[in-house]
Design a protein around this motif. Structure first.
Motif, PDB file in Angstrom:
ATOM      1  N   GLY A  90     -69.053   3.834 -43.757  1.00 15.59           N
ATOM      2  CA  GLY A  90     -68.725   4.838 -44.764  1.00 15.59           C
ATOM      3  C   GLY A  90     -67.637   5.786 -44.298  1.00 15.59           C
ATOM      4  N   LEU A  91     -67.460   5.922 -42.996  1.00 16.19           N
ATOM      5  CA  LEU A  91     -66.345   6.682 -42.419  1.00 16.19           C
ATOM      6  C   LEU A  91     -65.198   5.768 -42.031  1.00 16.19           C
ATOM      7  CD1 LEU A  91     -64.965   9.179 -41.159  1.00 16.19           C
ATOM      8  CD2 LEU A  91     -66.255   8.685 -39.065  1.00 16.19           C
ATOM      9  N   LEU A  92     -65.501   4.633 -41.423  1.00 13.69           N
ATOM     10  CA  LEU A  92     -64.451   3.755 -40.920  1.00 13.69           C
ATOM     11  C   LEU A  92     -63.543   3.259 -42.042  1.00 13.69           C
ATOM     12  CD1 LEU A  92     -66.494   1.645 -38.324  1.00 13.69           C
ATOM     13  CD2 LEU A  92     -65.094   3.692 -37.930  1.00 13.69           C
ATOM     14  N   TYR A  93     -64.125   2.911 -43.179  1.00 14.16           N
ATOM     15  CA  TYR A  93     -63.311   2.405 -44.282  1.00 14.16           C
ATOM     16  C   TYR A  93     -62.278   3.435 -44.757  1.00 14.16           C
ATOM     17  CZ  TYR A  93     -66.109  -1.862 -45.083  1.00 14.16           C
ATOM     18  OH  TYR A  93     -66.719  -3.089 -44.981  1.00 14.16           O
ATOM     19  N   PRO A  94     -62.688   4.609 -45.240  1.00 14.03           N
ATOM     20  CA  PRO A  94     -61.681   5.536 -45.781  1.00 14.03           C
ATOM     21  C   PRO A  94     -60.712   6.055 -44.730  1.00 14.03           C
ATOM     22  CG  PRO A  94     -63.835   6.589 -45.715  1.00 14.03           C
ATOM     23  CD  PRO A  94     -64.056   5.143 -45.412  1.00 14.03           C
ATOM     24  N   LEU A  95     -61.179   6.292 -43.520  1.00 17.40           N
ATOM     25  CA  LEU A  95     -60.286   6.817 -42.484  1.00 17.40           C
ATOM     26  C   LEU A  95     -59.229   5.781 -42.119  1.00 17.40           C
ATOM     27  CD1 LEU A  95     -59.770   9.283 -40.713  1.00 17.40           C
ATOM     28  CD2 LEU A  95     -61.274   8.274 -38.986  1.00 17.40           C
ATOM     29  N   ALA A  96     -59.644   4.519 -41.953  1.00 20.43           N
ATOM     30  CA  ALA A  96     -58.684   3.461 -41.625  1.00 20.43           C
ATOM     31  C   ALA A  96     -57.716   3.216 -42.777  1.00 20.43           C
ATOM     32  CB  ALA A  96     -59.428   2.175 -41.277  1.00 20.43           C
ATOM     33  N   ILE A  97     -58.213   3.272 -44.010  1.00 13.77           N
ATOM     34  CA  ILE A  97     -57.347   3.040 -45.172  1.00 13.77           C
ATOM     35  C   ILE A  97     -56.325   4.162 -45.304  1.00 13.77           C
ATOM     36  CG2 ILE A  97     -57.333   2.956 -47.699  1.00 13.77           C
ATOM     37  CD1 ILE A  97     -60.094   1.497 -47.437  1.00 13.77           C
ATOM     38  N   ALA A  98     -56.753   5.413 -45.155  1.00 10.55           N
ATOM     39  CA  ALA A  98     -55.819   6.539 -45.270  1.00 10.55           C
ATOM     40  C   ALA A  98     -54.782   6.515 -44.147  1.00 10.55           C
ATOM     41  CB  ALA A  98     -56.590   7.853 -45.256  1.00 10.55           C
ATOM     42  N   ALA A  99     -55.240   6.292 -42.916  1.00 11.29           N
ATOM     43  CA  ALA A  99     -54.316   6.260 -41.778  1.00 11.29           C
ATOM     44  C   ALA A  99     -53.362   5.076 -41.884  1.00 11.29           C
ATOM     45  CB  ALA A  99     -55.097   6.210 -40.474  1.00 11.29           C
ATOM     46  N   GLY A 100     -53.882   3.910 -42.278  1.00  8.26           N
ATOM     47  CA  GLY A 100     -53.024   2.743 -42.430  1.00  8.26           C
ATOM     48  C   GLY A 100     -51.992   2.926 -43.521  1.00  8.26           C
ATOM     49  N   THR A 101     -52.397   3.547 -44.623  1.00  9.28           N
ATOM     50  CA  THR A 101     -51.448   3.803 -45.711  1.00  9.28           C
ATOM     51  C   THR A 101     -50.327   4.729 -45.242  1.00  9.28           C
ATOM     52  OG1 THR A 101     -53.197   3.528 -47.368  1.00  9.28           O
ATOM     53  CG2 THR A 101     -51.224   4.707 -48.053  1.00  9.28           C
ATOM     54  N   ALA A 102     -50.695   5.783 -44.531  1.00  6.82           N
ATOM     55  CA  ALA A 102     -49.677   6.703 -44.010  1.00  6.82           C
ATOM     56  C   ALA A 102     -48.727   5.985 -43.050  1.00  6.82           C
ATOM     57  CB  ALA A 102     -50.352   7.886 -43.316  1.00  6.82           C
ATOM     58  N   TRP A 103     -49.277   5.146 -42.202  1.00  6.96           N
ATOM     59  CA  TRP A 103     -48.463   4.433 -41.215  1.00  6.96           C
ATOM     60  C   TRP A 103     -47.442   3.518 -41.899  1.00  6.96           C
ATOM     61  CZ3 TRP A 103     -48.147   4.411 -35.860  1.00  6.96           C
ATOM     62  CH2 TRP A 103     -47.436   3.345 -35.286  1.00  6.96           C
ATOM     63  N   PHE A 104     -47.908   2.674 -42.808  1.00 11.46           N
ATOM     64  CA  PHE A 104     -47.017   1.695 -43.434  1.00 11.46           C
ATOM     65  C   PHE A 104     -46.107   2.310 -44.498  1.00 11.46           C
ATOM     66  CE2 PHE A 104     -50.473  -1.081 -41.844  1.00 11.46           C
ATOM     67  CZ  PHE A 104     -49.693  -1.916 -41.042  1.00 11.46           C
ATOM     68  N   ALA A 105     -46.456   3.499 -44.969  1.00 12.52           N
ATOM     69  CA  ALA A 105     -45.585   4.184 -45.936  1.00 12.52           C
ATOM     70  C   ALA A 105     -44.556   5.068 -45.249  1.00 12.52           C
ATOM     71  CB  ALA A 105     -46.422   5.021 -46.892  1.00 12.52           C
ATOM     72  N   CYS A 137     -53.778  -2.033 -47.412  1.00 11.32           N
ATOM     73  CA  CYS A 137     -54.719  -1.523 -46.409  1.00 11.32           C
ATOM     74  C   CYS A 137     -56.147  -1.553 -46.924  1.00 11.32           C
ATOM     75  CB  CYS A 137     -54.325  -0.096 -46.005  1.00 11.32           C
ATOM     76  SG  CYS A 137     -52.835   0.010 -44.997  1.00 11.32           S
ATOM     77  N   TRP A 138     -56.335  -1.201 -48.171  1.00 18.91           N
ATOM     78  CA  TRP A 138     -57.677  -1.187 -48.759  1.00 18.91           C
ATOM     79  C   TRP A 138     -58.305  -2.575 -48.701  1.00 18.91           C
ATOM     80  CZ3 TRP A 138     -58.462   2.509 -53.470  1.00 18.91           C
ATOM     81  CH2 TRP A 138     -59.824   2.723 -53.668  1.00 18.91           C
ATOM     82  N   ILE A 139     -57.556  -3.569 -49.178  1.00 21.16           N
ATOM     83  CA  ILE A 139     -58.080  -4.938 -49.169  1.00 21.16           C
ATOM     84  C   ILE A 139     -58.233  -5.452 -47.741  1.00 21.16           C
ATOM     85  CG2 ILE A 139     -57.539  -7.317 -49.817  1.00 21.16           C
ATOM     86  CD1 ILE A 139     -56.189  -6.138 -52.345  1.00 21.16           C
ATOM     87  N   GLY A 140     -57.240  -5.136 -46.906  1.00 19.74           N
ATOM     88  CA  GLY A 140     -57.291  -5.617 -45.533  1.00 19.74           C
ATOM     89  C   GLY A 140     -58.430  -5.035 -44.732  1.00 19.74           C
ATOM     90  N   VAL A 141     -58.671  -3.734 -44.886  1.00 16.38           N
ATOM     91  CA  VAL A 141     -59.714  -3.070 -44.103  1.00 16.38           C
ATOM     92  C   VAL A 141     -61.107  -3.544 -44.520  1.00 16.38           C
ATOM     93  CG1 VAL A 141     -60.852  -0.829 -43.741  1.00 16.38           C
ATOM     94  CG2 VAL A 141     -58.373  -1.033 -43.498  1.00 16.38           C
ATOM     95  N   VAL A 142     -61.316  -3.785 -45.813  1.00  8.74           N
ATOM     96  CA  VAL A 142     -62.656  -4.158 -46.290  1.00  8.74           C
ATOM     97  C   VAL A 142     -62.856  -5.672 -46.282  1.00  8.74           C
ATOM     98  CG1 VAL A 142     -64.278  -4.038 -48.211  1.00  8.74           C
ATOM     99  CG2 VAL A 142     -62.785  -2.086 -47.721  1.00  8.74           C
ATOM    100  N   LEU A 143     -61.923  -6.405 -46.874  1.00  9.16           N
ATOM    101  CA  LEU A 143     -62.163  -7.829 -47.131  1.00  9.16           C
ATOM    102  C   LEU A 143     -61.941  -8.705 -45.903  1.00  9.16           C
ATOM    103  CD1 LEU A 143     -62.949  -9.895 -49.244  1.00  9.16           C
ATOM    104  CD2 LEU A 143     -60.547 -10.092 -49.883  1.00  9.16           C
ATOM    105  N   VAL A 144     -60.877  -8.466 -45.158  1.00 16.49           N
ATOM    106  CA  VAL A 144     -60.570  -9.346 -44.028  1.00 16.49           C
ATOM    107  C   VAL A 144     -61.709  -9.380 -43.001  1.00 16.49           C
ATOM    108  CG1 VAL A 144     -59.007  -9.712 -42.079  1.00 16.49           C
ATOM    109  CG2 VAL A 144     -58.077  -9.202 -44.354  1.00 16.49           C
ATOM    110  N   PRO A 145     -62.250  -8.219 -42.565  1.00 17.04           N
ATOM    111  CA  PRO A 145     -63.380  -8.287 -41.624  1.00 17.04           C
ATOM    112  C   PRO A 145     -64.584  -9.032 -42.184  1.00 17.04           C
ATOM    113  CG  PRO A 145     -62.438  -6.085 -41.642  1.00 17.04           C
ATOM    114  CD  PRO A 145     -61.810  -6.825 -42.776  1.00 17.04           C
ATOM    115  N   LEU A 146     -64.803  -8.950 -43.497  1.00 14.89           N
ATOM    116  CA  LEU A 146     -65.941  -9.660 -44.086  1.00 14.89           C
ATOM    117  C   LEU A 146     -65.752 -11.171 -44.004  1.00 14.89           C
ATOM    118  CD1 LEU A 146     -66.734  -7.550 -47.273  1.00 14.89           C
ATOM    119  CD2 LEU A 146     -67.937  -7.581 -45.093  1.00 14.89           C
ATOM    120  N   LEU A 147     -64.520 -11.626 -44.197  1.00 12.93           N
ATOM    121  CA  LEU A 147     -64.262 -13.059 -44.113  1.00 12.93           C
ATOM    122  C   LEU A 147     -64.357 -13.562 -42.678  1.00 12.93           C
ATOM    123  CD1 LEU A 147     -61.314 -13.387 -46.646  1.00 12.93           C
ATOM    124  CD2 LEU A 147     -63.721 -13.941 -47.004  1.00 12.93           C
TER     125      LEU A 147
END
Length: 574
Positions: free
Chosen positions: A184-199, A309-319
């Protein structure tokens, strides 16, 4: 109030009405199911009746695999209404509503009010939102909190970036963690940080780590975990290694031996749950791929990094993970809804509407064929334990049961076909907003059909219909269930007797394994045989297909006192 704000508020009200109609108003349709329905609602019922609010309990043993926020919400709702099913599902319905609104406001930030509304409406009318959203589990509330946390993170990395939004990210994440777990923390923090990085806004990453936010996070999440560790030493180690790492690695140790959904099934099921919007995504994606300038001219620089980042952070680890369940990717569904709204560019093409119409016509024809085929027969509905996932359920029903659902399919596909025809007419008349509304109506029709279908088949997934017969038995009757408590967990919600389990391994549960709590609820087959032949009244709930095998151990059996789906109630009282 400017025109844009007024429009956003009206559209928000429409989304609220849509969620109320599909989620809240249908909350009392059908009995609660076994598995997570009974586990969470049963423990919450114990809380509402005077049990501990800090230590959730199932069948006399603490249930500590998840923190208690959802239990608290259900227990509170149970004290507000006399309709137990509606109360148990209400927190999830409100969670779906909050989830949809969070997607709406993210869409507004990314590409404006109308397409934000499109994203919210798409999420609200996914088949998965209707079916998985009404299962009593942490996901609806958990996903809503994660999405609001992501919204705060998005606002924090947007220029000029304000510290209060970073605090909001941690605050919503704290509640998400207190609903389900650390991701619940790892998802939003990684998505926000990743978005900032790639943007290209890397300077915005450090301010995301708000000190007040982290302190608030600790204040919300740590006390309960530390309290449980003090009561049950070793709890945290088991939670981390067996529950969390066990899922990732695919461990088959007793504590992590869950039913797994293979990767291909997992992906195919999502296409089905996204229907009709998966069709729209494919058609509009092809259309925009041929005209990329249409997207580039109106694109927010944070849009693509956020969705990737959203799809990558959530979906890729699940696969990549060793174990996954049908609902694990729900946290990424808003990214899908936002992506479809982005690809559509504010309106749906004639090709999308025609494709949906063709599929609805085919579905209507298939449903009609099944409904009118009086010679349809074959197969036998699989045992309850063999229908643990959505995929297993699809091929676990016999032909007769599918025929009973065909009428609902006819209604859904018929409404969908009419909606597509109306949408094509609206597109031709130059009214794209009404054309989109027609597909929302299509999605709503399918959502309601899915909810009605799950309510109709509830006897095959719930033991609620056996409870009147159980209540008619002597008060000292021992209730024995042939299976794990999760498979028969609706008994925990609908009746008050302790449930004894046959042929189960008590060491699968950490609390029972280490502290012995609840071990007296486990019986062997010889134990049951001894009790069955004694004067003590006993009721056995088992699969109808196993009656003959039980007769070899227990002797001749009377006709079942009750039946629910494939399961029957046998008694030694004559």
């Amino acid at each position: 109030m400017n025109r844009r704000d007024a429009g956003a508020r009206w559209l928000a009200l429409i989304l609220l009405g849509l969620c109320f109609f599909t989620q809240v108003e249908t909350a009392d349709w059908g009995a609660l199911f076994n598995e997570t329905d009974g586990q969470y609602a049963g423990a919450a019922r114990q809380m509402a009746k005077g049990g501990s609010w800090l230590i959730p309990e199932n069948n006399g043993a603490p249930r500590l695999v998840k923190p208690p926020l959802l239990y608290w919400a259900i227990a509170g709702a149970l004290q507000l209404t006399d309709v137990p099913e509606a109360a148990a599902r209400l927190p999830g319905a409100l969670g779906i509503t909050a989830w949809v609104l969070a997607t709406f406001v993210i869409g507004i930030r990314l590409f404006g009010t109308w397409r934000g509304f499109m994203a919210g409406a798409i999420l609200a009318t996914l088949l998965g939102s209707a079916t998985l959203g009404r299962i009593i589990m942490p996901e609806p509330l958990f996903c809503a909190l994660i999405t609001w946390s992501i919204y705060c993170g998005l606002r924090a990395i947007e220029p000029p970036g304000r510290p209060g939004w970073a605090f909001g990210l941690w605050a919503f994440a704290a509640l998400a963690v207190f609903t389900k777990g650390l991701h619940g923390l790892l998802y939003p923090l990684a998505i926000a940080a990743g978005t900032a990085w790639f943007a290209g806004r890397r300077q915005a990453i450090r301010p995301l780590f708000s000190v007040p936010g982290m302190l608030f996070f600790a204040a919300i999440t740590l006390p309960w975990y530390l309290y449980i560790e003090s009561k049950f030493p070793g709890f945290l180690q088991n939670l981390l290694l067996a529950e969390q790492v066990g899922h990732l690695t695919g461990s088959t140790s007793p504590a992590t031996s869950y039913t797994d959904v293979p990767r291909l099934q997992f992906l195919l099921l999502h296409l089905a749950w996204f229907f009709p919007w998966s069709v729209v995504a494919i058609v509009e994606g092809i259309r925009r791929w041929r005209s990329p300038a249409v997207l580039a001219n109106t694109e927010n620089p944070l849009l693509r990094p956020l969705l990737l980042c959203w799809i990558g952070v959530v979906l890729v680890p699940l696969l990549l993970a060793g174990q996954r369940q049908d609902y694990y990717a729900m946290a990424a569904w808003p990214a899908f809804a936002l992506g479809v709204a982005w690809l559509a560019g504010g309106q749906l093409s004639t090709a999308s509407l025609a494709s949906l119409g063709a599929l609805c016509a085919a579905g209507l024809g298939a449903s009609l064929t099944v409904r009118l085929n009086t010679n349809l027969h074959g197969g036998r509905t699989a045992a309850l334990a063999d229908r643990a996932t959505a995929w297993e359920t699809l091929h676990g029903f016999d032909a007769t049961l599918w025929q009973s659902l065909a009428g609902i399919g006819m209604a859904a596909f018929g409404c969908g076909l009419l909606a597509c025809i109306l949408g094509l007419l609206m597109n031709r008349a130059g009214k794209p907003h009404l054309a989109f509304a027609s597909v929302v109506f299509l999605g709503t029709s399918f959502s309601l059909a899915a909810i009605a279908g799950t309510a109709r088949v509830s006897p095959w997934f719930s033991l609620a219909s056996t409870v009147p017969a159980l209540r008619a038995l002597p008060k000292d009757t021992a209730l024995v269930y042939d299976g794990g408590i999760d498979t028969g967990s609706s008994l925990l919600f609908y009746q008050d007797r302790p449930v004894y389990l046959i042929g189960q391994n008590p060491d699968e549960d950490f609390i029972t394994r280490k502290f012995g709590i609840g071990r007296d609820r486990y019986l062997s087959a010889p134990d049951l045989a001894t009790r069955w032949k004694s004067p003590h009244p006993t009721a056995l709930i088992t699969e109808e297909s196993k009656i003959a095998s039980w007769e070899t151990l227990l002797g001749p059996l009377a006709p079942p006192a009750a039946q629910s789906g494939t399961q029957v109630v046998l008694t030694n009282t004559h």
